[in-house]
Design a protein around this motif. Structure first.
Motif, short mmCIF file in Angstrom:
data_model
loop_
_atom_site.label_atom_id
_atom_site.label_comp_id
_atom_site.label_asym_id
_atom_site.label_seq_id
_atom_site.Cartn_x
_atom_site.Cartn_y
_atom_site.Cartn_z
N VAL A 112 11.31 -12.28 0.74
CA VAL A 112 10.59 -11.21 0.13
C VAL A 112 9.53 -11.59 -0.90
CG1 VAL A 112 10.66 -9.01 -0.80
CG2 VAL A 112 12.06 -9.66 0.93
N GLU A 116 5.72 -10.91 -1.25
CA GLU A 116 4.90 -10.36 -2.47
C GLU A 116 3.90 -11.42 -3.10
OE1 GLU A 116 4.21 -7.33 -4.52
OE2 GLU A 116 6.33 -7.28 -3.59
N HIS A 136 3.96 -2.33 6.43
CA HIS A 136 3.90 -3.75 5.58
C HIS A 136 2.40 -3.94 5.32
CE1 HIS A 136 7.76 -3.96 7.05
NE2 HIS A 136 7.38 -4.69 8.31
N THR A 143 8.52 -5.22 1.10
CA THR A 143 9.91 -4.75 1.53
C THR A 143 10.46 -5.74 2.54
OG1 THR A 143 9.22 -3.09 3.12
CG2 THR A 143 9.35 -2.54 1.03
N VAL A 144 9.85 -6.53 3.05
CA VAL A 144 10.55 -7.52 4.18
C VAL A 144 10.22 -8.95 3.64
CG1 VAL A 144 10.69 -5.76 5.87
CG2 VAL A 144 8.55 -7.39 5.44
#
Length: 284
Positions: A112, A116, A136, A143-144
């Protein structure tokens, strides 16, 4: 910093801008508000970040985009950086397994935090036609994992598809083409690989910035130009067909940028493999 990987990255970026790639920026004709100098400087400042030893993939991408933005003030290489960062990370791993297998390991280990950092890089680069998505979205927090985020975008972005599919196009189309041309120089390889991608599927940069109909029309025209090139009786005539196509695309503001990004990544992978083969004496 891995000096060898840095130099290979810069070498393929130089070869790509020296190649006659219809619709894309190259030494024969600038376009889309960018120059060859922009791309060469971008490669120079991004290379140390892409090759930064042991750095996570997301940080390589973000720091390379930050360096590029500071140097040229525009997005010249986001797709290249997204594609080459996992390759550079894989090149640091033990060579008992093929580069392709190691890329798969790198993709499987993405986090993750990588997502980011990559999202921040994409926001900073601000590529044309990015828009918003319901799943996303890079405008929001990740968040993944980066691979999961890319997998969600695979149907609309060929670069994202590489993350989802283990760099299938890079190795099966681009590297395969480069390997088949054993006597070609780097610029000739770049031209051949670019044409392979341009005629393989609709360019997703054109899809994103324009529409599906235009992307399909460019694909059809590229295939016709490739046929004309193959049937030409001289090198001068072959290049004339490419120059005419190049001018037409640029006049229409059409840039098959994904094909160019995939070309750089393919040449980078090819040179990394060749370097490893020369060191080990075996072919992966």
């Amino acid at each position: 910093m891995n000096a060898a990987v840095t130099e290979l990255f810069m070498a393929v970026c130089r070869a790509e801008v020296m190649a006659l790639k219809p619709g894309n920026v190259h030494v024969h004709a600038a376009g889309h508000g960018m120059t060859v100098e922009d791309f060469l400087l971008s490669a120079e400042v991004a290379a140390p970040e892409i090759a930064r030893a042991h750095a996570p993939v997301g940080q390589r991408i973000l720091r390379a985009v930050q360096a590029t933005r500071a140097a040229v003030g525009c997005n010249t290489n986001l797709g290249i950086l997204l594609l080459c960062a996992p390759l550079a990370r894989a090149a640091e791993m033990p060579v008992e397994r093929s580069l392709r297998d190691r890329v798969g390991d790198v993709l499987a280990a993405l986090t993750v935090n990588d997502a980011e950092a990559a999202f921040a890089a994409i926001r900073l680069a601000s590529p044309g036609g990015l828009g918003q998505t319901t799943e996303h979205d890079v405008a929001g927090p990740a968040t993944v994992t980066l691979r999961e985020a890319m997998a969600a975008a695979r149907s609309r972005d060929r670069i994202a598809a590489q993350y989802a599919d283990g760099y299938r196009d890079v190795f099966d189309i681009g590297v395969a083409c480069a390997r088949s041309l054993t006597d070609a120089d780097a610029v000739s390889l770049a031209e051949a690989v670019f044409l392979d991608f341009l005629t393989a599927f609709p360019d997703s940069h054109i899809l994103r910035k324009h529409c599906e109909m235009l992307a399909a029309a460019v694909l059809a025209e590229a295939r016709e130009v490739r046929r004309q090139v193959a049937e030409s009786s001289s090198a001068a005539l072959r290049r004339e067909h490419l120059f005419v196509f190049d001018a037409r695309l640029k006049w229409q503001g059409i840039n098959p940028g994904t094909s160019a990004d995939l070309t750089v990544a393919s040449l980078f992978a090819h040179l990394l493999e060749t370097r490893e083969e020369n060191h080990t004496g075996t072919r992966a």
